[in-house]
Design a protein around this motif. Structure first.
Motif, short mmCIF file in Angstrom:
data_model
loop_
_atom_site.label_atom_id
_atom_site.label_comp_id
_atom_site.label_asym_id
_atom_site.label_seq_id
_atom_site.Cartn_x
_atom_site.Cartn_y
_atom_site.Cartn_z
N ARG A 99 0.83 -1.20 0.00
CA ARG A 99 0.00 0.00 0.00
C ARG A 99 0.87 1.25 0.00
NH1 ARG A 99 -1.61 1.84 5.84
NH2 ARG A 99 0.06 0.85 6.96
N THR A 100 0.35 2.29 -0.63
CA THR A 100 1.05 3.57 -0.67
C THR A 100 0.78 4.29 0.64
OG1 THR A 100 0.72 3.67 -3.04
CG2 THR A 100 1.27 5.73 -1.93
N ILE A 101 1.82 4.79 1.24
CA ILE A 101 1.67 5.50 2.50
C ILE A 101 1.92 6.98 2.21
CG2 ILE A 101 2.53 5.80 4.83
CD1 ILE A 101 3.16 2.83 4.85
N GLU A 102 0.85 7.76 2.32
CA GLU A 102 0.95 9.18 2.06
C GLU A 102 1.20 9.94 3.35
OE1 GLU A 102 -2.04 10.87 -0.45
OE2 GLU A 102 -2.40 8.94 -1.42
N LYS A 103 2.02 10.97 3.22
CA LYS A 103 2.30 11.81 4.38
C LYS A 103 1.15 12.79 4.58
CE LYS A 103 7.26 11.40 4.12
NZ LYS A 103 8.54 12.07 4.02
N ILE A 104 0.84 13.03 5.83
CA ILE A 104 -0.22 13.95 6.22
C ILE A 104 0.44 15.14 6.91
CG2 ILE A 104 -2.33 14.23 7.58
CD1 ILE A 104 -2.50 11.07 7.49
N ALA A 105 0.31 16.33 6.35
CA ALA A 105 0.93 17.53 6.92
C ALA A 105 -0.15 18.38 7.60
CB ALA A 105 1.62 18.33 5.83
N PHE A 106 0.18 18.90 8.78
CA PHE A 106 -0.77 19.75 9.52
C PHE A 106 -0.01 20.54 10.58
CE2 PHE A 106 -0.50 15.67 11.60
CZ PHE A 106 -0.45 15.96 12.95
N PRO A 149 -5.84 17.97 14.02
CA PRO A 149 -7.04 18.56 13.41
C PRO A 149 -7.88 17.44 12.78
CG PRO A 149 -5.03 19.69 12.68
CD PRO A 149 -4.60 18.47 13.43
N SER A 150 -9.17 17.59 12.78
CA SER A 150 -10.04 16.52 12.29
C SER A 150 -9.73 16.13 10.85
CB SER A 150 -11.51 16.91 12.44
OG SER A 150 -11.79 18.10 11.72
N GLY A 151 -9.36 17.08 10.00
CA GLY A 151 -9.03 16.76 8.61
C GLY A 151 -7.81 15.86 8.49
N ALA A 152 -6.81 16.09 9.34
CA ALA A 152 -5.60 15.26 9.33
C ALA A 152 -5.93 13.87 9.86
CB ALA A 152 -4.50 15.90 10.16
N SER A 153 -6.69 13.81 10.94
CA SER A 153 -7.05 12.53 11.53
C SER A 153 -7.89 11.69 10.57
CB SER A 153 -7.83 12.77 12.83
OG SER A 153 -8.16 11.56 13.44
N VAL A 169 2.51 5.91 13.81
CA VAL A 169 2.98 6.75 12.71
C VAL A 169 4.46 7.04 12.88
CG1 VAL A 169 0.73 7.86 12.36
CG2 VAL A 169 2.38 8.91 13.90
N GLU A 170 5.07 7.44 11.77
CA GLU A 170 6.41 8.02 11.82
C GLU A 170 6.32 9.34 11.11
OE1 GLU A 170 8.73 4.91 10.09
OE2 GLU A 170 7.94 5.23 8.09
N GLY A 171 7.16 10.25 11.52
CA GLY A 171 7.09 11.56 10.89
C GLY A 171 8.04 12.55 11.53
N THR A 172 7.68 13.82 11.38
CA THR A 172 8.49 14.88 11.97
C THR A 172 7.58 15.84 12.73
OG1 THR A 172 8.33 16.24 9.96
CG2 THR A 172 10.27 14.79 10.16
N LEU A 173 8.13 16.40 13.79
CA LEU A 173 7.49 17.44 14.57
C LEU A 173 8.50 18.58 14.62
CD1 LEU A 173 5.46 17.28 17.77
CD2 LEU A 173 7.53 18.66 17.79
N ALA A 174 8.15 19.71 14.03
CA ALA A 174 9.06 20.85 13.95
C ALA A 174 10.44 20.42 13.43
CB ALA A 174 9.18 21.56 15.30
N ALA A 177 4.52 22.46 13.27
CA ALA A 177 4.23 21.79 12.00
C ALA A 177 4.59 20.32 12.14
CB ALA A 177 5.03 22.43 10.87
N LEU A 178 3.70 19.46 11.70
CA LEU A 178 3.94 18.02 11.73
C LEU A 178 3.69 17.44 10.36
CD1 LEU A 178 2.33 18.66 14.69
CD2 LEU A 178 3.08 16.33 14.97
N GLU A 179 4.37 16.34 10.11
CA GLU A 179 4.14 15.53 8.93
C GLU A 179 4.20 14.09 9.41
OE1 GLU A 179 6.97 15.17 5.39
OE2 GLU A 179 5.60 16.80 4.82
#
Length: 186
Positions: free
Chosen positions: A3-10, A31-35, A46-51, A88-90
């Motif tokens: 499956r393709t894993i897309e990053k969610i930015a918010f 935010p509800s849109g990100a969730s 999840v994995e990602g970045t915070l600031a 900012a998170l991704e």
């Protein structure tokens, strides 16, 4: 096909929890849109970045249809942010759910019940995480002891999923949900 894993930015605001008073961690509610872009209303690793700082964590349901993230002291300090800051998170769901940390009392009970251990070893990491959450979400010590015994009995009889477990937190807000934020004026 993987499956393709897309990053969610918010962006979200870090908050300090009201309890415990001496907490060194912060949290944020997605935010509800990100969730809504996540694959499940329940816990999602999840994995990602915070600031700009990399992390891996399990988002928990907030009981309102969204998710929240506990940000440990090391992460918010390395990112140079604190409660009150908008960050900012991704994030993206991990490809494979990591193994949950099994509390020592649960590990011992499983070791003492070979049939329960056999089922435990045969279920998914997500199912093991759900069992652990159900066991540890009780507020009283005697509830935890009873749930460990019940879990071993159910696992021992081949039951693979925790009974009556609301993964979204929507119907069991007393057991799941984002922490209450401390009053910034206090």
């Amino acid at each position: 096909m993987p499956r393709t894993i897309e990053k969610i930015a918010f962006k979200a605001t870090l908050q300090r929890p009201a309890e415990p008073k001496d907490a060194t961690w912060t949290f944020l509610v997605l935010p509800s849109g990100a969730s809504a872009k996540l694959p499940a209303r329940g816990m999602v690793t999840v994995e990602g970045t915070l600031a700009g700082q990399s992390f891996q964590a399990t988002l928990e349901p907030d009981g309102e249809g969204s998710h929240w993230l506990k940000v440990d002291k090391a992460l918010h300090e390395s990112a140079g942010v604190d409660a009150g800051d908008t960050v900012a998170l991704e994030v993206a769901p991990v490809r494979e759910e990591p193994e949950p940390k099994v509390p020592p009392d649960v590990r011992k009970a499983l070791a003492d019940h070979p049939a329960a251990m056999a089922t435990w070893q045969d279920i998914t990491a997500i199912a093991r995480r759900d069992w652990i959450h159900w066991i540890t979400s009780g507020k009283k010590a005697e509830t935890r002891v009873k749930r460990i015994a019940t879990a071993c009995d159910m696992l021992g009889s081949g039951k693979r999923r925790a009974c009556c477990f609301d993964r979204s937190g929507k119907y069991s807000r007393g057991n799941m949900g984002a922490p209450r934020a401390a009053d910034r004026k206090a």
